[in-house]
Structure formats: structure tokens, C-alpha cells
Design an enzyme around this catalytic site. Structure first.
Site, PDB file in Angstrom:
ATOM      1  N   SER A  26      -6.697   9.087   3.277  1.00  0.00           N
ATOM      2  CA  SER A  26      -6.055   7.807   3.580  1.00  0.00           C
ATOM      3  C   SER A  26      -4.571   7.936   3.277  1.00  0.00           C
ATOM      4  O   SER A  26      -4.159   8.720   2.415  1.00  0.00           O
ATOM      5  CB  SER A  26      -6.668   6.694   2.718  1.00  0.00           C
ATOM      6  OG  SER A  26      -5.883   5.520   2.752  1.00  0.00           O
ATOM      7  N   TYR A  49      -9.040   3.052  -5.274  1.00  0.00           N
ATOM      8  CA  TYR A  49      -9.248   3.583  -3.927  1.00  0.00           C
ATOM      9  C   TYR A  49      -8.252   4.706  -3.631  1.00  0.00           C
ATOM     10  O   TYR A  49      -8.628   5.787  -3.163  1.00  0.00           O
ATOM     11  CB  TYR A  49      -9.112   2.466  -2.896  1.00  0.00           C
ATOM     12  CG  TYR A  49      -9.234   2.927  -1.471  1.00  0.00           C
ATOM     13  CD1 TYR A  49     -10.490   3.155  -0.905  1.00  0.00           C
ATOM     14  CD2 TYR A  49      -8.113   3.154  -0.687  1.00  0.00           C
ATOM     15  CE1 TYR A  49     -10.616   3.589   0.411  1.00  0.00           C
ATOM     16  CE2 TYR A  49      -8.220   3.594   0.627  1.00  0.00           C
ATOM     17  CZ  TYR A  49      -9.467   3.809   1.175  1.00  0.00           C
ATOM     18  OH  TYR A  49      -9.595   4.242   2.466  1.00  0.00           O
TER      19      TYR A  49
END
Length: 251
Positions: A142, A156
């Protein structure tokens, strides 16, 4: 005629994984698809069969947090196809909460799903690739992995940085050998995960456009790719080097 390459995709029942399956099938690949929701996988298999009856698609239910099941499913897919040419570690979770606010359970779930389960999928893939003597491992990381992020994104972002480093380490280990390694750093791409995050951002790419950029990078076997390249190839430099006060305003 050469046999079609086989791609194993985890988290293939929705979002980026589902669209990757469609686009890879359209390009002539055979598919090994797994996710928790078998009904969604069966529907996707039927859709691909209608559009591309020449393609082989096998599906299996898999909860990637079940370590034994991950190895069992990966091995079973290898038995189905004899070889697995590429594994896309895509399954993930976008939950998170500010650290120290009594919501450890949400952060732990994200860490277990994204990093520990990502490690397990990497182990299972590399077991196959070491034995075959070839294979292409693709890790869906990501843009949040580029630099530590605050608030609910902290855990995250850390998990996505962790799985990226797993693959970087493997790339170094296998220099000069047939195995290949790619880390994808997607920006905002429309998906079920992003439904709960940032639907209002002007940087949000459609699922089809975002995944097309991912598929292109995978086929080119890039070591790393920020996708879609515009604007994320440029913004990754800003994210890495911006002073903290500026970065805090941006995120």
C-alpha cells in the site's frame, strides 16, 4: 501451443483481487482463486467461464488467518495445475484505531491478517517456488507503507511496510536465480476496503483503471510499482521526504 501460465490470487472474491482475476483471465491466464466467500468465488468463476471458456479457473474457500488451511490450499492448487507460475498475496484488512485508545482488538486483527497471514502466504508460495525452481511472488502492499502514518492508519501502514520488506528480503536472497519478486504500492483505488476510508478524495481511481495498472506492473515483473503511476509515483517522493508538519496536513 505453450500452456497458459497459472496465477494464484488470494482475497479474490471482491475488490482488487476479483478485478485482477477478470483482467488476467482476459489476457489468457489460468486462475487459482481463493477467499473466505466461496459463493462469490463460484459466481466469479461462472462469469469468467462465460466470457473466456478457454480458461481454467479453480476456486477454494480460504481464511488466510488459518495457517494450516493456507498451506493446504496452496498445495492443493499446485496439485490441480502441476505448477503455479505466480502468486499474488492480496488478501488484507483495513481496520484500525488510534493506538492507546482501548481498541487493541481492531489493531491486532489487522496485524494478524495483513502481516502474520501475509507471512504465512509468503511461506506457502515460496515452498512451491523453491521446489519448482521458479515462480513470481507479488505482494500487494500500500502507499501507506511508504512512511509511518498517524491515527487509525498507524497499524495498517506498519503491516503493509512489513510485508513489503519480506519480499525485499527474498529479492536479495534470490539475486541471479529464476524466482522473481514484485511489491505493489496501490494508492486510492475503489474497492470494498476503501468504501469505509476515503471515497471523497479526488485521487480515487476506478477499480478497473487501478487494477489495470497493477496487472501491467505484474506482467512486466517490476521490482516495485506505485499504482496507478499518476499521481502515486510522484507522490511517493513527497510522502518519503516531506517535513512532519507538512506530512501531517497531507494525511
Amino acid at each position: 501451443m505453450a500452456a497458459a501460465e497459472t496465477i494464484l490470487i488470494t482475497g479474490a472474491s471482491s475488490g482488487l483481487g476479483e478485478e485482477m482475476a477478470r483482467q488476467f483471465a482476459a489476457k489468457g491466464y489460468d486462475l487459482a482463486l481463493c477467499a473466505r466467500r466461496l459463493d462469490r468465488l463460484e459466481a466469479l468463476k461462472a462469469e469468467i467461464a462465460a466470457a473466456r471458456p478457454d480458461r481454467r479457473v479453480e476456486v477454494r474457500a480460504l481464511d488466510v488467518t488459518d495457517d494450516d488451511a493456507v498451506f493446504e490450499v496452496f498445495r492443493a492448487f499446485r496439485t490441480d495445475f502441476e505448477t503455479i507460475d505466480r502468486v499474488v498475496v492480496n488478501a488484507g484488512l483495513g481496520k484500525g484505531a488510534k493506538l492507546g485508545t482501548g481498541q487493541y482488538a481492531a489493531n491486532r486483527e489487522t496485524a494478524m491478517t495483513n502481516f502474520v497471514a501475509g507471512l504465512c502466504q509468503t511461506e506457502a508460495a515460496m515452498e512451491i517456488f523453491r521446489d519448482q525452481g521458479f515462480g513470481h511472488l507479488v505482494m500487494v502492499s500500500s502507499m501507506s507503507a511508504v512512511r509511518g502514518l498517524p491515527r487509525s492508519m498507524a497499524t495498517y501502514a506498519a503491516t503493509k511496510a512489513g510485508v513489503a520488506h519480506l519480499v525485499e528480503g527474498l529479492r536479495l536472497e534470490f539475486v541471479g536465480k529464476p524466482q522473481r519478486f514484485t511489491v505493489l504500492y496501490p494508492g486510492y483505488i475503489a474497492s470494498e476496503m476503501n468504501d469505509q476510508v476515503e471515497q471523497s478524495t479526488p485521487l480515487l481511481a476506478s477499480t478497473e483503471k487501478g487494477v489495470a495498472a497493477m496487472v501491467a506492473a505484474i506482467e512486466k515483473e517490476k521490482a516495485q510499482a506505485y499504482v496507478p503511476p499518476l499521481p502515486w509515483e510522484l507522490l511517493q517522493h513527497v510522502m518519503r521526504h516531506a517535513p512532519l508538519p507538512l506530512l501531517k496536513r497531507l494525511v
